[in-house]
Design a protein around this motif. Structure first.
Motif, mmCIF file in Angstrom:
data_model
loop_
_atom_site.group_PDB
_atom_site.id
_atom_site.type_symbol
_atom_site.label_atom_id
_atom_site.label_comp_id
_atom_site.label_asym_id
_atom_site.label_seq_id
_atom_site.Cartn_x
_atom_site.Cartn_y
_atom_site.Cartn_z
ATOM 1 N N GLU A 113 27.421 15.191 50.220
ATOM 2 C CA GLU A 113 28.388 15.479 50.939
ATOM 3 C C GLU A 113 29.809 15.103 50.496
ATOM 4 O O GLU A 113 30.064 14.184 49.809
ATOM 5 C CB GLU A 113 28.156 14.365 52.175
ATOM 6 N N GLY A 114 30.774 16.270 50.489
ATOM 7 C CA GLY A 114 31.899 16.166 50.099
ATOM 8 C C GLY A 114 32.149 16.757 48.673
ATOM 9 O O GLY A 114 33.298 16.922 48.201
ATOM 10 N N GLU A 115 31.123 17.061 48.115
ATOM 11 C CA GLU A 115 31.289 17.833 46.716
ATOM 12 C C GLU A 115 31.769 19.311 46.932
ATOM 13 O O GLU A 115 31.159 19.963 47.962
ATOM 14 C CB GLU A 115 30.096 17.715 45.969
ATOM 15 N N VAL A 116 32.441 19.836 46.283
ATOM 16 C CA VAL A 116 32.996 21.033 46.068
ATOM 17 C C VAL A 116 32.449 22.070 44.975
ATOM 18 O O VAL A 116 32.592 21.635 43.733
ATOM 19 C CB VAL A 116 34.464 21.163 46.216
ATOM 20 N N LEU A 117 32.347 23.254 45.411
ATOM 21 C CA LEU A 117 32.039 24.357 44.170
ATOM 22 C C LEU A 117 33.245 25.264 44.504
ATOM 23 O O LEU A 117 33.335 25.730 45.488
ATOM 24 C CB LEU A 117 30.725 25.037 44.328
ATOM 25 N N GLN A 118 33.678 25.606 43.450
ATOM 26 C CA GLN A 118 34.888 26.687 43.287
ATOM 27 C C GLN A 118 34.429 27.871 42.730
ATOM 28 O O GLN A 118 33.671 28.033 41.661
ATOM 29 C CB GLN A 118 35.921 26.256 42.528
ATOM 30 N N PHE A 119 34.783 29.120 43.350
ATOM 31 C CA PHE A 119 34.353 30.575 42.968
ATOM 32 C C PHE A 119 35.546 31.114 42.276
ATOM 33 O O PHE A 119 36.781 31.171 43.170
ATOM 34 C CB PHE A 119 33.628 31.096 44.010
ATOM 35 N N TYR A 120 35.330 32.333 41.732
ATOM 36 C CA TYR A 120 36.447 33.292 41.681
ATOM 37 C C TYR A 120 35.770 34.640 41.976
ATOM 38 O O TYR A 120 34.628 34.878 41.680
ATOM 39 C CB TYR A 120 37.135 33.472 39.897
ATOM 40 N N LEU A 121 36.650 36.040 42.150
ATOM 41 C CA LEU A 121 36.173 37.186 42.214
ATOM 42 C C LEU A 121 35.911 37.777 40.820
ATOM 43 O O LEU A 121 36.623 38.013 40.073
ATOM 44 C CB LEU A 121 37.184 37.917 43.121
ATOM 45 N N LYS A 122 34.581 37.710 40.612
ATOM 46 C CA LYS A 122 34.082 38.049 39.326
ATOM 47 C C LYS A 122 34.153 39.821 39.333
ATOM 48 O O LYS A 122 34.510 40.417 38.066
ATOM 49 C CB LYS A 122 32.865 37.786 38.813
ATOM 50 N N GLU A 123 33.560 40.388 40.299
ATOM 51 C CA GLU A 123 33.616 42.099 40.144
ATOM 52 C C GLU A 123 33.702 42.755 41.645
ATOM 53 O O GLU A 123 33.333 41.877 42.658
ATOM 54 C CB GLU A 123 32.293 42.384 39.482
ATOM 55 N N ALA A 124 34.219 43.765 41.662
ATOM 56 C CA ALA A 124 34.389 44.369 43.107
ATOM 57 C C ALA A 124 34.200 46.007 42.986
ATOM 58 O O ALA A 124 34.640 46.389 41.992
ATOM 59 C CB ALA A 124 35.695 44.011 43.576
ATOM 60 N N ASP A 125 33.974 46.507 44.203
ATOM 61 C CA ASP A 125 34.030 47.847 44.237
ATOM 62 C C ASP A 125 34.643 48.254 45.547
ATOM 63 O O ASP A 125 34.149 47.631 46.730
ATOM 64 C CB ASP A 125 32.541 48.553 44.252
ATOM 65 N N MET A 126 35.694 49.042 45.602
ATOM 66 C CA MET A 126 36.402 49.366 47.128
ATOM 67 C C MET A 126 37.032 50.632 46.947
ATOM 68 O O MET A 126 37.119 51.361 46.068
ATOM 69 C CB MET A 126 37.715 48.585 47.307
ATOM 70 N N THR A 127 36.923 51.065 48.406
ATOM 71 C CA THR A 127 37.415 52.619 48.693
ATOM 72 C C THR A 127 38.404 52.390 49.967
ATOM 73 O O THR A 127 38.219 51.627 50.699
ATOM 74 C CB THR A 127 36.453 53.420 48.792
ATOM 75 N N GLY A 128 39.380 53.253 49.808
ATOM 76 C CA GLY A 128 40.283 53.428 51.117
ATOM 77 C C GLY A 128 41.049 54.681 51.088
ATOM 78 O O GLY A 128 40.976 55.666 50.430
ATOM 79 N N SER A 129 41.242 54.954 52.483
ATOM 80 C CA SER A 129 42.300 55.917 52.859
ATOM 81 C C SER A 129 43.141 55.875 53.895
ATOM 82 O O SER A 129 43.035 54.748 54.615
ATOM 83 C CB SER A 129 41.310 57.171 53.192
ATOM 84 N N GLY A 130 44.384 56.656 53.971
ATOM 85 C CA GLY A 130 45.498 56.560 54.803
ATOM 86 C C GLY A 130 45.893 57.705 55.256
ATOM 87 O O GLY A 130 45.767 58.717 54.423
ATOM 88 N N SER A 131 46.583 57.885 56.164
ATOM 89 C CA SER A 131 47.198 59.205 56.719
ATOM 90 C C SER A 131 48.868 58.696 57.094
ATOM 91 O O SER A 131 49.059 57.666 57.828
ATOM 92 C CB SER A 131 46.440 59.812 57.787
ATOM 93 N N LEU A 132 49.673 59.519 56.922
ATOM 94 C CA LEU A 132 50.984 59.661 57.308
ATOM 95 C C LEU A 132 51.447 61.021 57.823
ATOM 96 O O LEU A 132 50.401 61.819 57.579
ATOM 97 C CB LEU A 132 52.015 59.298 56.082
ATOM 98 N N PRO A 133 52.549 61.037 58.597
ATOM 99 C CA PRO A 133 52.690 62.330 59.210
ATOM 100 C C PRO A 133 52.762 63.390 58.191
ATOM 101 O O PRO A 133 53.499 63.401 57.113
ATOM 102 C CB PRO A 133 54.029 62.279 59.849
ATOM 103 N N GLY A 134 51.840 64.444 58.024
ATOM 104 C CA GLY A 134 51.883 65.557 57.155
ATOM 105 C C GLY A 134 51.252 65.059 55.835
ATOM 106 O O GLY A 134 51.251 65.935 55.090
ATOM 107 N N GLU A 135 50.743 64.048 55.790
ATOM 108 C CA GLU A 135 50.062 63.655 54.299
ATOM 109 C C GLU A 135 48.930 62.815 54.482
ATOM 110 O O GLU A 135 48.882 61.758 55.468
ATOM 111 C CB GLU A 135 51.140 63.091 53.435
ATOM 112 N N LYS A 136 48.147 62.923 53.407
ATOM 113 C CA LYS A 136 46.713 61.958 53.301
ATOM 114 C C LYS A 136 46.842 61.360 51.945
ATOM 115 O O LYS A 136 47.082 62.077 51.158
ATOM 116 C CB LYS A 136 45.642 62.606 53.640
ATOM 117 N N HIS A 137 46.298 60.282 51.742
ATOM 118 C CA HIS A 137 46.024 59.457 50.452
ATOM 119 C C HIS A 137 44.652 58.748 50.496
ATOM 120 O O HIS A 137 44.244 58.496 51.629
ATOM 121 C CB HIS A 137 47.099 58.449 50.372
#
Length: 738
Positions: free
Chosen positions: A130-154
């Protein structure tokens, strides 16, 4: 036309801050403004770095983040990312241990210890205190995204592996970048009494976005809501069954400045298989195990005679301690009667190796269940206990099994081997005879073999199997006191009941090559034996019916019949190995010497008598001179001298009769050649006529021949070229009848 408060979002979607959207990690933000406390001692201006680019570092869990949002009717976005986390290989500030509670003890290197060290020391999440802590880091990731503005998409995507990042924006892949990483935590797990809390950090970006060290950048999250969604409360069952948990948190986007920005975000925790840590249980007998031989206790057969200390430790392959439930048992153990082959009488079968209950009174952890079984009621890292022997021939196979806190069977092995069973005593050839007793000469022999070889004798063995030799017997020592004797597998041995202690033990061994031991009636069992056989010696042996051996009874008789119907000086009722009795009549032997002296007395005192005439006529055949006869006559006038000669003759007669027990016949039917006559006469199996009797009387009185035996006897004859005539008594001695 965009809403004024969504200018930051438009710029974001056009890519000005696209890298931030694609899960800009916390360490990159941190690099922009590294504090002095986090700098390398050799290069104060550079952030401290570590070996984070290590493909071998294990991923312990995954966070999947899904975000969907809009700003008004014309601006919208969606993102999905999966981030995988590994233990931070050095501490980011707080060491993960509450030093005030003393929970740093055990790491052994507090100034350099890491989350990896703590995880390994505790053996996983469940073992954390109890009370002990483990720390982690982001080792690897995969991500996708999209967005829309008036008249354009990305659209965009990003893939990251150990600091190497590849980004694609609207189908255009740029050059990969390799990040130099600082030692910051992206997430931490805090152990609680009922489980643990997994939580993530977050940082505000200059454009108003919120960067979280997960797999996407939240565009419109309030800070309290982010803390709630990115916090997972885990139970002890979750930690115990880490490979199977799945937890999801959902939140609603609320932008502090623009109420038209709305959306949802879902964070899902799913575990990666924990690194398989191979835990072993090592069994170590004490150093004297190599030479240890079991013992019983003839003074108190219900108490042990010897013990062997055993140590058990639970650990990883590289020696770090772990916990386990232990079970110790003897699935195979000897169950003999008594403590040895002939002691005590009336004993029932009991285990030769046992645990003693009083050794475990007040013990913690390893508890006495019964005489062959111990169990731990708590998790143990190590244990010590004693195995006690109650039998000189005790043997057993000790088996230890172990389970971790989850009930998983652990690998157990005896030190120096790959198997979990320990033979007690050491018994590499599996014949249940201690290797320390066998030495190299008898290693590999079966327990029921009878292997003694006496040089010059044809018959092998003495009727006592290797295991019975090893288990031993109670005998009478030279002082007539009971003592234990472990027998010798390379020496022929036999047993005598000799209450008067008249049989010459040492002389018999020297002339026969067979070692005799005295026993008494308390050490044999006359009941239930085959008719005609002596009392059984090894009545406590499991193979007493097939491999029994018996005690020859030596009886010194006081009767001296007045008539000559049975003039024998000794009698033996015998068959090989199972002779019942050798009876010796000392008074008859003394009478013989007196009779022979009276004949000589007449011959010397009256040379003209038939006795005197015969004496002078036979001197050549008698092989002594007339002067020898006169000198012996002068000495033999003393009754004490005649008694001394009779005592020496009695020894020869007793050896002769036991020679019959061991399979030899008399020599009275054989006449050796003249040049070998002396050797033939010296054999104990020669039966004397008148010449022999007179030679014995005169030469023994004059002190000729063996100092303790009547002349001309020296022992059992060897072959000396007369094997076809029966002159091979020593070679044919035997005491085995199976």
């Amino acid at each position: 036309m965009s809403h004024p408060n969504t200018v930051w979002l438009s710029r974001f979607l056009r890519g000005t801050f696209l890298i931030a959207v694609l899960a800009l990690p916390a360490w990159l933000v941190y690099q922009l403004d590294a504090s002095p406390a986090q700098t390398d001692s050799k290069n104060p201006v550079a952030p401290r770095r570590f070996a984070q680019h290590d493909p071998a570092r294990k991923v312990l869990f995954t966070i999947t983040l899904e975000e969907n949002g809009k700003a008004g009717s014309e601006v919208g976005w969606s993102m999905k990312g999966e981030g995988r986390y590994a233990l931070l290989p050095t501490w980011d500030g707080f060491r993960g241990i509450d030093l005030s509670l003393g929970r740093s003890v055990g790491l052994g290197k507090e100034s350099k210890a890491s989350a990896e060290d703590l995880f390994e020391l505790r053996g996983g999440f469940m073992g954390l205190k109890e009370g002990e802590v483990l720390q982690f880091y982001l080792k690897e990731a995969d991500m996708t995204g999209s967005g829309s503005l008036p008249g354009e998409k990305h659209s965009w995507s990003e893939s990251r592996r150990d600091g190497k990042t590849t980004t694609t924006v609207d189908g255009d892949t740029g050059s990969p970048r390799q990040d130099a990483l600082a030692d910051l935590q992206d997430a931490r797990l805090v152990r609680t009494k009922t489980g643990a809390k997994l939580e993530f950090g977050w940082w505000m970006q200059p454009d108003g976005g919120t960067t979280m060290p997960v797999s996407a950048t939240v565009c419109g999250f309030s800070h309290p809501e982010s803390a709630r969604v990115l916090t997972f409360n885990l139970t002890n069952d979750d930690l115990r069954n880490w490979d199977r948990i799945v937890k999801s948190n959902q939140g609603v986007i609320h932008h502090d400045e623009d109420g038209s920005v709305t959306g949802t975000l879902t964070a899902t925790l799913s575990p990666a298989p924990l690194p398989k840590e191979e835990i072993e249980v090592t069994v170590v007998p004490e150093a004297r195990y190599e030479s240890w031989i079991p013992k019983g206790n003839i003074e108190n057969p219900k108490e042990p005679g010897e013990y062997l200390q055993i140590s058990v430790s639970v650990h990883t392959k590289d020696g770090k301690p772990r916990d386990a439930y232990l079970s110790v048992s003897f699935p195979y153990v000897s169950k003999n009667r008594g403590v040895c082959g002939n002691y005590p009488k009336g004993a029932g079968e009991e285990e030769g190796l046992r645990f003693r209950e009083k050794d475990f009174v007040g013990a913690n952890g390893l508890l006495f269940k019964d005489r062959t079984h111990l169990e731990s009621d708590v998790l143990l890292q190590e244990a010590e206990f004693r195995v006690r022997s109650y039998d000189y021939g005790a043997w057993g196979t000790m088996r230890i099994t172990a389970k971790d806190a989850d009930g998983k069977e652990l690998k157990v092995k005896v030190k120096g081997t790959e198997w979990p069973d320990l033979d007690i005593p050491r018994d590499e050839d599996g014949n249940r005879v201690a290797d320390a007793y066998q030495r190299e000469k008898f290693y590999g022999h079966a327990r029921n073999e009878d292997v003694e070889i006496v040089s010059g004798q044809d018959a092998m063995g003495d009727g006592i199997t290797l295991y019975n030799e090893y288990r031993g017997l109670v005998i009478l020592n030279s002082g007539g006191v009971r003592e234990y004797q472990r027998l010798k597998p390379d020496i022929k041995e036999m047993f005598l009941i000799d209450p008067a202690k008249k049989f010459p033990l040492a002389k018999w061994e020297s002339v026969s090559g067979i070692r005799p031991y005295r026993v008494d009636d308390s050490m044999v069992d006359p009941s239930g034996n085959t008719p005609g056989k002596s009392p059984l010696v090894n009545f406590n042996s499991e193979d007493k019916e097939s491999h029994g051996f018996y005690a020859l009874q030596i009886r010194v008789r006081s009767d001296s019949p007045a008539d000559n119907t049975n003039p024998a000086f000794a009698q033996s009722d015998y068959t090989i190995k199972s002779a019942t009795t050798v009876s010796v009549f000392p008074a008859r032997i003394i009478q013989r010497i007196n009779d022979d002296f009276n004949w000589l007395d007449t011959a010397i005192r009256n040379p003209e008598s038939p006795e005197g005439i015969k004496l002078k006529a036979e001197l050549t055949a008698l092989r002594f001179t007339y002067e020898d006869a006169q000198a012996a006559h002068a000495l033999l006038k003393d009754p004490a001298v005649r008694n001394a000669v009779a005592a020496k003759l009695q020894m020869a007669i007793m050896l002769h009769e036991v020679g019959h027990v061991c399979g030899r016949e008399d020599h009275d039917n054989y006449v050796p050649p003249k040049d070998l006559a002396q050797q033939a006469w010296a054999c104990l199996m020669t039966v004397q006529g008148w010449w022999g009797r007179m030679r014995t009387l005169v030469n023994t009185a004059l002190g000729r021949g063996e100092p303790d035996m009547a002349h001309p006897y020296t022992g059992f004859c060897r072959d000396f070229g007369l094997t076809d005539k029966g002159y091979h008594c020593y070679r044919s001695l035997k005491i085995k009848d199976w």
